[in-house]
Design a protein around this motif. Sequence first.
Motif, mmCIF file in Angstrom:
data_model
loop_
_atom_site.group_PDB
_atom_site.id
_atom_site.type_symbol
_atom_site.label_atom_id
_atom_site.label_comp_id
_atom_site.label_asym_id
_atom_site.label_seq_id
_atom_site.Cartn_x
_atom_site.Cartn_y
_atom_site.Cartn_z
ATOM 1 N N LEU A 37 0.836 -1.212 0.000
ATOM 2 C CA LEU A 37 0.000 0.000 0.000
ATOM 3 C C LEU A 37 0.860 1.246 0.000
ATOM 4 O O LEU A 37 0.356 2.356 0.016
ATOM 5 N N ILE A 94 1.100 1.811 4.848
ATOM 6 C CA ILE A 94 0.566 3.125 5.209
ATOM 7 C C ILE A 94 1.671 3.978 5.839
ATOM 8 O O ILE A 94 1.774 5.180 5.585
ATOM 9 N N SER A 223 0.091 13.314 -5.555
ATOM 10 C CA SER A 223 -1.289 13.469 -5.066
ATOM 11 C C SER A 223 -2.260 12.369 -5.474
ATOM 12 O O SER A 223 -3.158 12.576 -6.275
ATOM 13 N N GLY A 224 -2.073 11.210 -4.912
ATOM 14 C CA GLY A 224 -3.060 10.163 -5.098
ATOM 15 C C GLY A 224 -2.795 9.203 -6.247
ATOM 16 O O GLY A 224 -3.485 8.209 -6.371
ATOM 17 N N PHE A 227 -2.289 5.705 -5.130
ATOM 18 C CA PHE A 227 -3.510 4.985 -4.754
ATOM 19 C C PHE A 227 -4.286 4.551 -5.991
ATOM 20 O O PHE A 227 -4.893 3.486 -6.015
ATOM 21 N N ILE A 228 -4.249 5.414 -7.019
ATOM 22 C CA ILE A 228 -4.944 5.042 -8.243
ATOM 23 C C ILE A 228 -4.235 3.850 -8.893
ATOM 24 O O ILE A 228 -4.873 2.926 -9.401
ATOM 25 N N LEU A 230 -2.704 1.601 -7.294
ATOM 26 C CA LEU A 230 -3.129 0.480 -6.469
ATOM 27 C C LEU A 230 -4.485 -0.048 -6.945
ATOM 28 O O LEU A 230 -4.713 -1.255 -7.051
ATOM 29 N N ALA A 231 -5.367 0.900 -7.232
ATOM 30 C CA ALA A 231 -6.677 0.509 -7.749
ATOM 31 C C ALA A 231 -6.514 -0.233 -9.072
ATOM 32 O O ALA A 231 -7.201 -1.222 -9.324
ATOM 33 N N ILE A 234 -5.740 -3.936 -8.649
ATOM 34 C CA ILE A 234 -6.907 -4.768 -8.342
ATOM 35 C C ILE A 234 -7.785 -4.885 -9.575
ATOM 36 O O ILE A 234 -8.250 -5.956 -9.952
ATOM 37 N N HIS B 139 -13.828 -4.573 -4.842
ATOM 38 C CA HIS B 139 -12.967 -4.341 -3.682
ATOM 39 C C HIS B 139 -13.214 -2.955 -3.085
ATOM 40 O O HIS B 139 -13.239 -1.957 -3.795
ATOM 41 N N VAL B 141 -11.363 -1.064 -1.324
ATOM 42 C CA VAL B 141 -10.253 -0.113 -1.454
ATOM 43 C C VAL B 141 -10.381 0.649 -2.770
ATOM 44 O O VAL B 141 -10.210 1.864 -2.847
ATOM 45 N N LEU B 142 -10.732 -0.094 -3.799
ATOM 46 C CA LEU B 142 -10.884 0.483 -5.136
ATOM 47 C C LEU B 142 -11.953 1.577 -5.160
ATOM 48 O O LEU B 142 -11.697 2.718 -5.552
ATOM 49 N N ILE B 145 -11.214 4.716 -2.957
ATOM 50 C CA ILE B 145 -10.277 5.674 -3.554
ATOM 51 C C ILE B 145 -11.017 6.553 -4.567
ATOM 52 O O ILE B 145 -10.887 7.779 -4.567
ATOM 53 N N MET B 146 -11.838 5.918 -5.404
ATOM 54 C CA MET B 146 -12.581 6.682 -6.409
ATOM 55 C C MET B 146 -13.547 7.664 -5.728
ATOM 56 O O MET B 146 -13.671 8.809 -6.141
ATOM 57 N N TRP B 149 -12.045 10.933 -4.425
ATOM 58 C CA TRP B 149 -11.841 11.970 -5.447
ATOM 59 C C TRP B 149 -13.151 12.581 -5.890
ATOM 60 O O TRP B 149 -13.248 13.796 -6.082
ATOM 61 N N PHE B 293 -6.282 16.789 -0.858
ATOM 62 C CA PHE B 293 -6.930 16.264 0.331
ATOM 63 C C PHE B 293 -6.352 16.919 1.581
ATOM 64 O O PHE B 293 -5.164 17.231 1.643
ATOM 65 N N PHE B 305 -4.321 2.714 13.402
ATOM 66 C CA PHE B 305 -3.268 1.697 13.490
ATOM 67 C C PHE B 305 -2.438 1.861 14.746
ATOM 68 O O PHE B 305 -2.062 0.880 15.386
ATOM 69 N N VAL B 350 4.141 4.710 13.120
ATOM 70 C CA VAL B 350 3.243 3.740 12.491
ATOM 71 C C VAL B 350 4.033 2.536 11.987
ATOM 72 O O VAL B 350 3.616 1.383 12.122
#
Lengths: 306, 375
Positions: A37, A94, A223-224, A227-228, A230-231, A234, B139, B141-142, B145-146, B149, B293, B305, B350
């Motif tokens: 992640l 994280i 900026s993200g 994460f995208i 990462l998406a 999947i 999922h 997480v997917l 995330i979307m 945004w 963000f 965590f 963390v």
Amino acid sequence: MLNNISLLIGITLMYSAPLIFGALAGVISERSGVVNLGIEGMMTIGAFVGAAVGYFSGNAWIGFLAAGLAGGAFALLHAVASVTFKADQTISGIALNLIGPGLALFLCRLCFSGATMSQPVPHKLPKILGGAQKNTVAQNLNLDSTVVLAFIAMLVMWFVLYRTKWGLRIRSVGEHPAAADTMGISVDRTRYICVIISGMLAGLGGASMTLAVIQQFTPTAISGHGFIALAAVIFGKWTPQGAYGACLLFGFAEALSVFLGLKNVPIPTEVLAMLPYILSIVVLILFVGRSVAPKADGMPYEKGTR
Amino acid sequence: MDKTVKILKKPITSTIIAILCGFAVAAIVLGVTGYNPGAAFGALFSGIFGRPKYISNVIIKATPLILTALSVAFAYKVGLFNIGSEGQYIVGALAANMVGYLCNFPPILEIPLVIVVGMAAGALWGGIVGLLKAKFGIHEVLTSIMFNWIALYLSNLVVQSSTFHQPNTTATYPVNPSSYTMLLPNWKTSDAGIAALSRNKLLKEVLLKTDVNFGFLVAIAAAIFVWFLLYRSSQGYELRAVGLNRDAAEFSGISVNKNVILTMLIAGALSGLAAALTITGTNPHRISILSAFENNGFNGLSVAFIAGSSPIGCIFAGLLFGGLLYGGQSIQANIGAPSEIINIMIGTIVFFVALTKVVPALATKLEKRGMRHAK
């Protein structure tokens, strides 16, 4: 018309290149059974190191390579935590997302007299067609070299994973580490290598953002995108080609919103900006369905367990 | 020896060790880059505890973090990774802001209305993610995330709409004062109130100079509620069963899909609550255009965590995190070291929290060695 289409393709590829590197980073790590992640953090490190080394050396390629090395070194932390210490990989990832941007901005302030933005690099990474004529199909398709490199990286990873003995080992370690161990494959070593390669790819992804798309490091450069990416992993069902396709789709949606903006279509820019994300969800609902991760993904391997 | 082993095996020990490691790494980074770690930490602590005002601000800063952390921790216990707390917070703030500005009822109606609307918006945002997971197996997480945004751009769209945008600013109109949840909000603006508060030094500093509000109490109540829900109710038993082993839960007649949707609804509501309390409880009581963000939700991940996903632990981890974020500003102000050192420190904490399993394992080793020596 032809010009518009080529423009759209050009922007799509430009935006997807950093994502593709990031997504491939996710694929290789998760295929070996280590959830990553921390791609966002690794990409940010790469974005900064790429821009800083590119600026101080005056050569974007040196910056690009340095970004890969820095990403790999940074990923070592994740490897130590998740392989040697059997740590919770989600939390470790994280943590890297916190340390990466923190460290990048910290170093940026030290290197660029207190600014959170680097100086622009003198030359971006070269384009493949060099000096093409303005407003022609050739110019619109005059791609960044990172676009080509991303494609090659995908092909190489596909070949390695599905056509070589080493790839078979990686996949077996990700699916059934105990069986792989029995066959004499070192689970720990395989995972270490994959996580480090993952970091290198993520670093290159970050650098393709700061050395090809924009020309400097900024706090919002990544900026993200991690994460995208990462998406996309999947989305692409943990395969290099799938992740590549997912990134292209995402890049296309991003390009479409830029394109519609350029053409003064009367849609609020915010709605255009939402487009990639909404489109992704719609495609997910329509076509993808349940995706299954490698079986041992996220599970630390203890010798002697079944 | 036995005592040491016992102490080492407590989860809190690992957490404290992780925090100490965070400070150690930060000290090394500061030292290597030519700053005095001692002076930096001195600035940090006086920035947290130096004045009653600072302590009050730390608590105010911690309040939303505790709630977003609860949102993440709760979902985590049910086996869901709620990375969407950020988006749930944004839509919660948006909805609370819209209703708080458009409606103007007496406080007894207005405050619950604004808060419930904020929670409902967050719950909707989380609920869709849960629904997509339950119905289509996408999922979380997917989609999270979307949705983060989409929330960001949706919020910007509304901030810039003619109804809500305050001209010559980058923000909306603030919510009506009838929805304020600060302690004695009217005293701050009336001369008599200011005069009354000024008589006492502590009251003057805390009440006049900071936005002390009821949010922190709500956050504690929410932590207790989540704890109760998870560990003292039959619904919580189902939820945790789903988190521990989805297939086994399904087999024993627990509807996994129903619980997934329910969990995301509650998680979203908690993030929305965090946002609504911030809108009603702290200046400027409105939302601005977001260029990126603000990490209200993402920080909740770290807090959850550090707390080891324990609901009550979230309160303390949230206070720690709030303290570091707020006090950390003093490091840059006082000794000039980049304030990002705090992010590195939090990240390191963390990171070592992820390694916490090492400490009990070490303790077991020590124990074994001790027994061998005893023979």
